[in-house]
Scaffold this motif. Structure first.
Motif, PDB file in Angstrom:
ATOM      1  N   LYS A  96      42.230  43.787  41.708  1.00 14.24           N
ATOM      2  CA  LYS A  96      40.846  43.972  41.259  1.00 14.24           C
ATOM      3  C   LYS A  96      40.135  44.937  42.202  1.00 14.24           C
ATOM      4  CE  LYS A  96      40.705  39.290  39.414  1.00 14.24           C
ATOM      5  NZ  LYS A  96      42.139  39.030  39.752  1.00 14.24           N
ATOM      6  N   GLY A 123      39.878  51.062  39.319  1.00 12.06           N
ATOM      7  CA  GLY A 123      40.194  51.487  37.960  1.00 12.06           C
ATOM      8  C   GLY A 123      40.328  52.993  37.961  1.00 12.06           C
ATOM      9  N   GLY A 144      36.555  50.375  38.887  1.00 13.00           N
ATOM     10  CA  GLY A 144      37.046  49.580  37.769  1.00 13.00           C
ATOM     11  C   GLY A 144      36.754  50.304  36.466  1.00 13.00           C
ATOM     12  N   THR A 158      42.329  38.646  33.172  1.00  9.90           N
ATOM     13  CA  THR A 158      42.982  39.311  34.288  1.00  9.90           C
ATOM     14  C   THR A 158      44.447  38.920  34.289  1.00  9.90           C
ATOM     15  OG1 THR A 158      42.805  39.847  36.671  1.00  9.90           O
ATOM     16  CG2 THR A 158      42.643  37.518  36.066  1.00  9.90           C
ATOM     17  N   SER A 173      41.866  49.818  33.964  1.00  6.52           N
ATOM     18  CA  SER A 173      41.538  48.851  35.017  1.00  6.52           C
ATOM     19  C   SER A 173      42.834  48.323  35.599  1.00  6.52           C
ATOM     20  CB  SER A 173      40.708  47.697  34.448  1.00  6.52           C
ATOM     21  OG  SER A 173      40.430  46.740  35.451  1.00  6.52           O
TER      22      SER A 173
END
Length: 362
Positions: free
Chosen positions: A194, A197, A71, A9, A186
Protein backbone atom coordinates in the motif's frame (compact mmCIF):
# COMPACT_ATOMS: atom_id res chain seq x y z
CA UNK A 1 -9.96 -15.91 9.84
CA UNK A 2 -10.45 -16.72 6.15
CA UNK A 3 -9.65 -13.73 3.91
CA UNK A 4 -11.98 -13.33 0.92
CA UNK A 5 -11.86 -9.58 0.27
CA UNK A 6 -9.33 -9.42 -2.57
CA UNK A 7 -11.05 -6.44 -4.20
CA UNK A 8 -10.37 -4.32 -1.10
CA UNK A 9 -6.73 -5.35 -1.01
CA UNK A 10 -4.58 -8.35 -1.81
CA UNK A 11 -2.05 -10.05 0.47
CA UNK A 12 1.49 -8.77 0.08
CA UNK A 13 3.46 -11.29 -1.98
CA UNK A 14 6.45 -12.64 -0.03
CA UNK A 15 8.64 -11.81 -3.03
CA UNK A 16 7.48 -8.17 -2.90
CA UNK A 17 8.26 -7.99 0.80
CA UNK A 18 11.75 -9.38 0.22
CA UNK A 19 12.38 -6.86 -2.54
CA UNK A 20 11.48 -4.02 -0.18
CA UNK A 21 13.74 -5.00 2.73
CA UNK A 22 17.10 -3.76 1.35
CA UNK A 23 15.60 -0.27 0.97
CA UNK A 24 14.37 -0.18 4.56
CA UNK A 25 17.83 -0.71 6.03
CA UNK A 26 19.67 1.27 8.67
CA UNK A 27 22.79 3.44 8.38
CA UNK A 28 25.04 0.46 7.78
CA UNK A 29 23.33 -0.47 4.47
CA UNK A 30 22.57 2.99 3.05
CA UNK A 31 19.30 1.55 1.75
CA UNK A 32 17.48 4.53 3.22
CA UNK A 33 19.09 6.94 0.74
CA UNK A 34 17.01 9.51 -1.12
CA UNK A 35 16.65 8.38 -4.76
CA UNK A 36 16.80 12.00 -5.88
CA UNK A 37 20.27 12.56 -4.39
CA UNK A 38 23.31 12.56 -6.64
CA UNK A 39 25.69 10.61 -4.38
CA UNK A 40 26.32 6.87 -4.80
CA UNK A 41 23.69 5.61 -2.31
CA UNK A 42 21.15 7.95 -3.88
CA UNK A 43 22.00 6.71 -7.37
CA UNK A 44 21.61 3.11 -6.19
CA UNK A 45 18.16 3.92 -4.81
CA UNK A 46 17.26 5.69 -8.06
CA UNK A 47 18.35 2.65 -10.05
CA UNK A 48 16.05 0.45 -7.96
CA UNK A 49 13.17 2.82 -8.73
CA UNK A 50 13.87 2.63 -12.46
CA UNK A 51 14.00 -1.18 -12.39
CA UNK A 52 10.61 -1.12 -10.68
CA UNK A 53 9.27 1.34 -13.24
CA UNK A 54 10.25 -1.01 -16.06
CA UNK A 55 8.59 -3.95 -14.29
CA UNK A 56 5.34 -2.02 -13.87
CA UNK A 57 5.50 -0.78 -17.47
CA UNK A 58 5.72 -4.41 -18.62
CA UNK A 59 2.11 -4.87 -17.47
CA UNK A 60 0.96 -1.99 -19.68
CA UNK A 61 0.67 -1.24 -23.40
CA UNK A 62 3.76 -0.03 -25.27
CA UNK A 63 4.08 3.60 -26.21
CA UNK A 64 3.67 5.26 -22.83
CA UNK A 65 5.46 6.19 -19.61
CA UNK A 66 4.84 5.24 -15.99
CA UNK A 67 4.56 7.96 -13.34
CA UNK A 68 4.69 6.73 -9.75
CA UNK A 69 2.06 8.16 -7.39
CA UNK A 70 0.86 7.47 -3.85
CA UNK A 71 -1.90 5.23 -5.21
CA UNK A 72 -4.60 4.96 -7.84
CA UNK A 73 -6.63 7.82 -6.36
CA UNK A 74 -3.78 10.25 -6.91
CA UNK A 75 -3.15 8.76 -10.36
CA UNK A 76 -6.79 9.32 -11.30
CA UNK A 77 -6.70 12.89 -9.98
CA UNK A 78 -3.52 13.56 -11.95
CA UNK A 79 -5.11 12.29 -15.15
CA UNK A 80 -8.43 14.08 -14.75
CA UNK A 81 -7.09 17.38 -13.43
CA UNK A 82 -3.76 17.39 -15.23
CA UNK A 83 -5.31 16.68 -18.62
CA UNK A 84 -7.04 20.04 -18.59
CA UNK A 85 -10.34 18.42 -19.55
CA UNK A 86 -13.42 20.44 -18.60
CA UNK A 87 -16.32 18.41 -20.03
CA UNK A 88 -16.27 14.85 -18.80
CA UNK A 89 -18.20 11.61 -19.30
CA UNK A 90 -17.89 8.59 -17.02
CA UNK A 91 -19.59 5.25 -16.74
CA UNK A 92 -22.27 4.95 -14.05
CA UNK A 93 -20.27 2.31 -12.16
CA UNK A 94 -16.90 4.05 -11.89
CA UNK A 95 -15.05 4.04 -8.58
CA UNK A 96 -15.63 7.04 -6.30
CA UNK A 97 -12.10 8.24 -7.06
CA UNK A 98 -13.23 8.85 -10.63
CA UNK A 99 -16.80 9.96 -9.93
CA UNK A 100 -16.01 12.44 -7.16
CA UNK A 101 -13.04 13.97 -8.96
CA UNK A 102 -14.94 14.23 -12.24
CA UNK A 103 -17.91 15.92 -10.53
CA UNK A 104 -15.58 18.42 -8.89
CA UNK A 105 -14.21 19.35 -12.32
CA UNK A 106 -17.52 19.20 -14.21
CA UNK A 107 -20.70 19.62 -12.13
CA UNK A 108 -22.68 18.81 -15.29
CA UNK A 109 -20.83 15.52 -15.68
CA UNK A 110 -22.28 13.16 -18.32
CA UNK A 111 -22.95 9.71 -16.85
CA UNK A 112 -22.95 6.79 -19.29
CA UNK A 113 -25.58 4.19 -18.30
CA UNK A 114 -24.89 0.49 -18.02
CA UNK A 115 -27.14 -2.49 -18.72
CA UNK A 116 -28.21 -5.01 -16.03
CA UNK A 117 -24.93 -6.87 -16.51
CA UNK A 118 -23.03 -3.66 -15.75
CA UNK A 119 -21.80 -3.06 -19.29
CA UNK A 120 -21.54 0.26 -21.10
CA UNK A 121 -22.88 0.19 -24.64
CA UNK A 122 -19.75 0.68 -26.77
CA UNK A 123 -21.86 1.71 -29.77
CA UNK A 124 -23.73 4.46 -27.97
CA UNK A 125 -22.61 7.90 -29.14
CA UNK A 126 -20.78 10.05 -26.63
CA UNK A 127 -22.38 13.36 -25.65
CA UNK A 128 -21.13 16.25 -27.75
CA UNK A 129 -18.31 18.44 -26.52
CA UNK A 130 -16.74 15.86 -24.21
CA UNK A 131 -13.01 16.31 -23.55
CA UNK A 132 -12.41 13.05 -21.67
CA UNK A 133 -14.30 9.81 -21.03
CA UNK A 134 -13.51 7.43 -18.14
CA UNK A 135 -14.40 3.75 -18.30
CA UNK A 136 -12.86 1.24 -15.89
CA UNK A 137 -11.42 -2.11 -16.94
CA UNK A 138 -12.92 -4.31 -14.19
CA UNK A 139 -15.57 -3.10 -11.77
CA UNK A 140 -14.48 -3.35 -8.14
CA UNK A 141 -17.93 -4.34 -6.84
CA UNK A 142 -19.42 -6.71 -9.42
CA UNK A 143 -16.39 -7.78 -11.47
CA UNK A 144 -17.83 -6.83 -14.86
CA UNK A 145 -15.15 -6.33 -17.53
CA UNK A 146 -15.97 -3.29 -19.64
CA UNK A 147 -15.50 -3.02 -23.44
CA UNK A 148 -12.87 -0.34 -22.95
CA UNK A 149 -11.14 -0.81 -26.29
CA UNK A 150 -14.40 -0.30 -28.21
CA UNK A 151 -15.30 2.76 -26.14
CA UNK A 152 -11.78 4.13 -26.58
CA UNK A 153 -11.91 3.68 -30.36
CA UNK A 154 -15.14 5.67 -30.54
CA UNK A 155 -13.76 8.34 -28.22
CA UNK A 156 -10.49 8.71 -30.07
CA UNK A 157 -12.32 9.11 -33.40
CA UNK A 158 -14.02 12.10 -31.81
CA UNK A 159 -10.75 13.50 -30.46
CA UNK A 160 -11.70 12.65 -26.88
CA UNK A 161 -9.18 11.55 -24.24
CA UNK A 162 -9.73 8.23 -22.45
CA UNK A 163 -8.95 7.31 -18.84
CA UNK A 164 -9.06 3.65 -17.79
CA UNK A 165 -9.06 2.70 -14.11
CA UNK A 166 -7.29 -0.67 -14.38
CA UNK A 167 -6.86 -1.16 -10.63
CA UNK A 168 -8.86 -4.40 -10.44
CA UNK A 169 -7.58 -5.90 -13.67
CA UNK A 170 -3.92 -5.07 -14.12
CA UNK A 171 -1.66 -8.00 -13.39
CA UNK A 172 -4.57 -10.34 -12.78
CA UNK A 173 -6.99 -10.95 -15.66
CA UNK A 174 -5.65 -9.33 -18.81
CA UNK A 175 -3.37 -6.53 -19.83
CA UNK A 176 -5.00 -3.11 -19.56
CA UNK A 177 -6.71 -2.42 -22.87
CA UNK A 178 -5.17 -0.67 -25.82
CA UNK A 179 -6.60 2.69 -26.78
CA UNK A 180 -6.59 4.54 -23.46
CA UNK A 181 -4.57 7.71 -22.99
CA UNK A 182 -4.30 7.29 -19.23
CA UNK A 183 -4.28 4.07 -17.16
CA UNK A 184 -4.36 4.09 -13.35
CA UNK A 185 -2.89 1.28 -11.21
CA UNK A 186 -2.56 0.48 -7.52
CA UNK A 187 0.19 -1.79 -6.15
CA UNK A 188 -1.82 -3.23 -3.28
CA UNK A 189 -4.47 -4.62 -5.63
CA UNK A 190 -1.89 -6.85 -7.36
CA UNK A 191 -0.03 -8.26 -4.32
CA UNK A 192 2.20 -5.24 -3.78
CA UNK A 193 2.47 -2.74 -0.91
CA UNK A 194 0.00 0.00 0.00
CA UNK A 195 1.05 3.59 -0.49
CA UNK A 196 2.16 3.46 -4.12
CA UNK A 197 0.39 3.43 -7.48
CA UNK A 198 1.07 4.58 -10.99
CA UNK A 199 -0.37 6.50 -13.89
CA UNK A 200 0.50 5.33 -17.40
CA UNK A 201 0.42 8.21 -19.90
CA UNK A 202 0.40 7.63 -23.63
CA UNK A 203 3.35 9.23 -25.41
CA UNK A 204 2.50 12.67 -26.76
CA UNK A 205 -0.51 13.24 -24.48
CA UNK A 206 -0.04 16.55 -22.62
CA UNK A 207 -0.33 16.48 -18.84
CA UNK A 208 0.19 19.18 -16.20
CA UNK A 209 1.25 18.45 -12.61
CA UNK A 210 -1.22 18.86 -9.75
CA UNK A 211 1.43 18.56 -7.01
CA UNK A 212 4.29 21.05 -7.14
CA UNK A 213 7.46 21.33 -5.12
CA UNK A 214 10.49 19.43 -6.35
CA UNK A 215 9.86 18.48 -9.95
CA UNK A 216 10.26 14.75 -9.42
CA UNK A 217 8.80 12.18 -11.84
CA UNK A 218 9.67 14.28 -14.85
CA UNK A 219 8.10 17.33 -13.28
CA UNK A 220 4.68 15.65 -13.07
CA UNK A 221 4.62 14.48 -9.46
CA UNK A 222 6.73 16.31 -6.90
CA UNK A 223 7.71 14.51 -3.73
CA UNK A 224 10.38 12.06 -2.62
CA UNK A 225 9.75 8.56 -3.93
CA UNK A 226 10.07 5.55 -1.63
CA UNK A 227 12.54 3.07 -3.16
CA UNK A 228 11.12 0.38 -0.86
CA UNK A 229 7.55 0.86 -2.06
CA UNK A 230 8.68 1.11 -5.67
CA UNK A 231 10.73 -2.08 -5.36
CA UNK A 232 7.77 -3.89 -3.81
CA UNK A 233 5.48 -2.67 -6.59
CA UNK A 234 7.96 -3.73 -9.26
CA UNK A 235 8.48 -7.18 -7.74
CA UNK A 236 4.74 -7.71 -7.48
CA UNK A 237 4.25 -6.67 -11.11
CA UNK A 238 7.06 -8.95 -12.25
CA UNK A 239 5.54 -11.84 -10.32
CA UNK A 240 2.16 -11.22 -11.93
CA UNK A 241 3.76 -11.60 -15.35
CA UNK A 242 5.46 -14.83 -14.28
CA UNK A 243 2.39 -16.35 -12.60
CA UNK A 244 -0.23 -14.99 -15.01
CA UNK A 245 -1.41 -18.36 -16.30
CA UNK A 246 -1.19 -20.28 -13.02
CA UNK A 247 -3.03 -17.48 -11.22
CA UNK A 248 -5.75 -17.56 -13.87
CA UNK A 249 -6.21 -21.30 -13.66
CA UNK A 250 -6.35 -21.18 -9.86
CA UNK A 251 -8.98 -18.44 -9.90
CA UNK A 252 -11.06 -20.33 -12.47
CA UNK A 253 -11.00 -23.39 -10.20
CA UNK A 254 -12.07 -21.30 -7.20
CA UNK A 255 -14.82 -19.66 -9.27
CA UNK A 256 -16.31 -23.04 -10.15
CA UNK A 257 -16.27 -24.11 -6.51
CA UNK A 258 -17.85 -20.85 -5.39
CA UNK A 259 -20.59 -20.93 -8.04
CA UNK A 260 -21.53 -24.45 -6.96
CA UNK A 261 -21.47 -23.53 -3.28
CA UNK A 262 -23.72 -20.51 -3.86
CA UNK A 263 -25.94 -22.03 -6.55
CA UNK A 264 -29.10 -20.78 -4.81
CA UNK A 265 -27.91 -17.17 -4.70
CA UNK A 266 -28.42 -14.62 -7.49
CA UNK A 267 -25.38 -13.34 -9.32
CA UNK A 268 -24.89 -9.58 -9.66
CA UNK A 269 -23.14 -8.43 -12.81
CA UNK A 270 -22.37 -10.28 -15.99
CA UNK A 271 -22.23 -14.07 -15.86
CA UNK A 272 -19.77 -14.15 -18.76
CA UNK A 273 -17.94 -10.85 -19.19
CA UNK A 274 -16.33 -10.64 -15.77
CA UNK A 275 -13.21 -11.25 -13.70
CA UNK A 276 -13.78 -14.57 -11.97
CA UNK A 277 -11.94 -13.52 -8.82
CA UNK A 278 -14.98 -11.40 -7.94
CA UNK A 279 -18.27 -13.03 -6.93
CA UNK A 280 -21.08 -10.61 -6.07
CA UNK A 281 -24.27 -12.41 -4.99
CA UNK A 282 -27.53 -11.70 -3.23
CA UNK A 283 -30.51 -13.39 -1.60
CA UNK A 284 -33.92 -11.77 -1.39
CA UNK A 285 -34.59 -10.70 2.18
CA UNK A 286 -31.01 -11.15 3.37
CA UNK A 287 -29.64 -8.57 5.81
CA UNK A 288 -26.06 -8.44 4.51
CA UNK A 289 -24.90 -6.21 7.35
CA UNK A 290 -26.18 -8.67 9.94
CA UNK A 291 -24.54 -11.57 8.12
CA UNK A 292 -21.18 -9.80 8.09
CA UNK A 293 -21.50 -9.17 11.81
CA UNK A 294 -22.43 -12.74 12.65
CA UNK A 295 -20.14 -14.56 10.21
CA UNK A 296 -16.98 -13.62 12.08
CA UNK A 297 -14.63 -16.27 10.72
CA UNK A 298 -14.73 -14.91 7.18
CA UNK A 299 -13.51 -11.55 5.83
CA UNK A 300 -15.90 -10.54 3.04
CA UNK A 301 -17.64 -7.33 2.05
CA UNK A 302 -21.06 -5.91 1.33
CA UNK A 303 -19.58 -3.55 -1.27
CA UNK A 304 -16.63 -1.28 -1.89
CA UNK A 305 -14.27 -0.89 1.06
CA UNK A 306 -13.99 2.81 0.16
CA UNK A 307 -17.72 3.29 0.86
CA UNK A 308 -17.81 1.05 3.93
CA UNK A 309 -19.66 2.68 6.80
CA UNK A 310 -21.11 5.45 4.65
CA UNK A 311 -24.62 4.08 4.96
CA UNK A 312 -25.19 4.74 1.26
CA UNK A 313 -26.63 2.10 -1.02
CA UNK A 314 -24.09 0.97 -3.60
CA UNK A 315 -24.27 3.22 -6.67
CA UNK A 316 -22.99 0.29 -8.73
CA UNK A 317 -25.85 -2.01 -7.72
CA UNK A 318 -28.36 0.79 -8.26
CA UNK A 319 -26.90 1.42 -11.72
CA UNK A 320 -27.57 -2.19 -12.79
CA UNK A 321 -31.21 -1.85 -11.73
CA UNK A 322 -31.30 -3.19 -8.17
CA UNK A 323 -33.58 -1.58 -5.62
CA UNK A 324 -32.12 -0.34 -2.34
CA UNK A 325 -33.55 -3.42 -0.63
CA UNK A 326 -31.97 -5.76 -3.16
CA UNK A 327 -28.65 -3.94 -3.00
CA UNK A 328 -28.55 -4.31 0.77
CA UNK A 329 -28.92 -8.07 0.40
CA UNK A 330 -25.68 -8.39 -1.61
CA UNK A 331 -22.30 -9.79 -0.63
CA UNK A 332 -18.96 -9.45 -2.41
CA UNK A 333 -16.60 -12.41 -2.17
CA UNK A 334 -13.11 -11.99 -3.59
CA UNK A 335 -10.36 -14.56 -3.96
CA UNK A 336 -7.04 -14.96 -5.71
CA UNK A 337 -3.52 -16.34 -5.69
CA UNK A 338 -3.28 -17.24 -2.00
CA UNK A 339 -6.82 -18.53 -1.46
CA UNK A 340 -6.92 -22.24 -0.67
CA UNK A 341 -9.72 -24.48 -1.90
CA UNK A 342 -10.49 -25.73 1.58
CA UNK A 343 -10.67 -22.15 2.87
CA UNK A 344 -13.23 -21.21 0.24
CA UNK A 345 -15.30 -24.30 0.96
CA UNK A 346 -15.23 -23.63 4.71
CA UNK A 347 -16.15 -19.98 4.18
CA UNK A 348 -19.03 -20.85 1.85
CA UNK A 349 -20.44 -23.25 4.44
CA UNK A 350 -20.26 -20.53 7.11
CA UNK A 351 -21.90 -17.92 4.87
CA UNK A 352 -24.70 -20.27 3.85
CA UNK A 353 -25.27 -21.24 7.49
CA UNK A 354 -25.57 -17.57 8.44
CA UNK A 355 -28.07 -17.02 5.62
CA UNK A 356 -30.13 -20.01 6.78
CA UNK A 357 -30.18 -18.55 10.27
CA UNK A 358 -31.96 -15.54 8.79
CA UNK A 359 -34.52 -17.82 7.14
CA UNK A 360 -33.71 -16.69 3.60
CA UNK A 361 -32.01 -19.87 2.39
CA UNK A 362 -33.43 -23.40 2.43
Amino acid sequence: MIYLDYQATTPLAPEAREAMLPWLGGPETMGFANPHSSHRPGRAAAAAVEVARADVAALLPPGGRVIFTSGATEAINLALRGSGARRLAVSAIEHAAVLDTARAIDPDLAVLPVDPAGLVDPLAPLPEGIDLVAVMQVNNEIGTVQPVEAVAARARSAGTLVLCDAVQGAGKCAAPPEGADFIALSAHKLYGPKGIGALWVRDGVPLAPIILGGGQEGGLRSGTLSPALAAGFGAAARLCKTLWESDRLHVEKLWGIARDAFADWRLNGSADTRWHGNLNIRLDGLDAGRLLSECRTVAISAGSACASGSGRTSHVLRAIGLSDREAKSALRIGFGRYTKVEELEEAAAAINAAARAQGVLD
